[in-house]
Design a protein around this motif. Structure first.
Motif, PDB file in Angstrom:
ATOM      1  N   GLU A  13       9.852   0.111   1.586  1.00 26.96           N
ATOM      2  CA  GLU A  13       8.846   1.171   1.505  1.00 26.96           C
ATOM      3  C   GLU A  13       7.490   0.662   1.986  1.00 26.96           C
ATOM      4  OE1 GLU A  13       7.005   4.844   0.840  1.00 26.96           O
ATOM      5  OE2 GLU A  13       9.123   4.338   1.048  1.00 26.96           O
ATOM      6  N   GLN A  17       5.342   2.243   5.003  1.00 25.42           N
ATOM      7  CA  GLN A  17       3.968   2.695   4.835  1.00 25.42           C
ATOM      8  C   GLN A  17       3.015   2.001   5.810  1.00 25.42           C
ATOM      9  OE1 GLN A  17       2.883   5.273   3.082  1.00 25.42           O
ATOM     10  NE2 GLN A  17       4.994   5.656   2.493  1.00 25.42           N
ATOM     11  N   TYR A  89      -5.334   4.511   2.840  1.00 31.29           N
ATOM     12  CA  TYR A  89      -4.362   3.480   2.460  1.00 31.29           C
ATOM     13  C   TYR A  89      -3.933   3.612   0.999  1.00 31.29           C
ATOM     14  CZ  TYR A  89      -6.000   1.266   6.791  1.00 31.29           C
ATOM     15  OH  TYR A  89      -6.346   1.002   8.095  1.00 31.29           O
ATOM     16  N   THR A  91      -1.607   5.318  -0.442  1.00 28.60           N
ATOM     17  CA  THR A  91      -0.156   5.221  -0.637  1.00 28.60           C
ATOM     18  C   THR A  91       0.303   3.771  -0.544  1.00 28.60           C
ATOM     19  OG1 THR A  91       0.099   7.423   0.297  1.00 28.60           O
ATOM     20  CG2 THR A  91       2.079   6.089   0.145  1.00 28.60           C
ATOM     21  N   VAL A  94      -0.405   2.126  -3.809  1.00 28.21           N
ATOM     22  CA  VAL A  94       0.562   2.507  -4.845  1.00 28.21           C
ATOM     23  C   VAL A  94       1.813   1.642  -4.722  1.00 28.21           C
ATOM     24  CG1 VAL A  94       2.119   4.340  -5.623  1.00 28.21           C
ATOM     25  CG2 VAL A  94      -0.279   4.861  -5.123  1.00 28.21           C
ATOM     26  N   VAL A  95       2.315   1.466  -3.511  1.00 28.11           N
ATOM     27  CA  VAL A  95       3.526   0.655  -3.298  1.00 28.11           C
ATOM     28  C   VAL A  95       3.256  -0.803  -3.669  1.00 28.11           C
ATOM     29  CG1 VAL A  95       5.207  -0.161  -1.601  1.00 28.11           C
ATOM     30  CG2 VAL A  95       4.408   2.211  -1.518  1.00 28.11           C
TER      31      VAL A  95
END
Length: 104
Positions: A13, A17, A89, A91, A94-95
């Motif tokens: 992921e 991203q 950035y 997202t 979050v990852v």
């Protein structure tokens, strides 16, 4: 190693991203830049390059070799600081936070 599957999914992921944020670089930095001994290669690489060329390959190599994964690392604060002016950035952050939680 079944317990490593969630981390593997998170690493995939993270790569996705990086691509979506157009931060993925097709050409590897020079060996000299990758050889930095500073945390996050702060003296030689942009944050996203450290993720792409150092963090992701090392973590995937450990998983593939079924080696113990590092525990207790916290990389999120570094990236929050680096990208505090880059709401696009969010997202990615979050990852990265989920990866930190998985490695807790």
């Amino acid at each position: 190693m079944k317990q490593d599957m969630p981390l593997k999914v998170l690493l995939d992921e993270l790569e996705q991203q990086l691509h979506e944020a157009q931060l993925w670089q097709e050409t590897s930095p020079s060996p000299q830049l990758l050889a930095s001994e500073q945390p996050f290669a702060i003296d030689t690489l942009e944050p996203q390059l450290w993720l792409q060329w150092i963090f992701l390959p090392r973590m995937r190599a450990l998983i593939k070799a079924e080696q113990p994964l590092p525990k207790g690392f916290a990389i999120t604060p570094y990236f929050e600081e680096c990208w505090r002016q880059n709401s696009e950035y969010a997202t990615l952050l979050v990852v990265i936070g989920q990866i930190d939680q998985e490695g807790a």
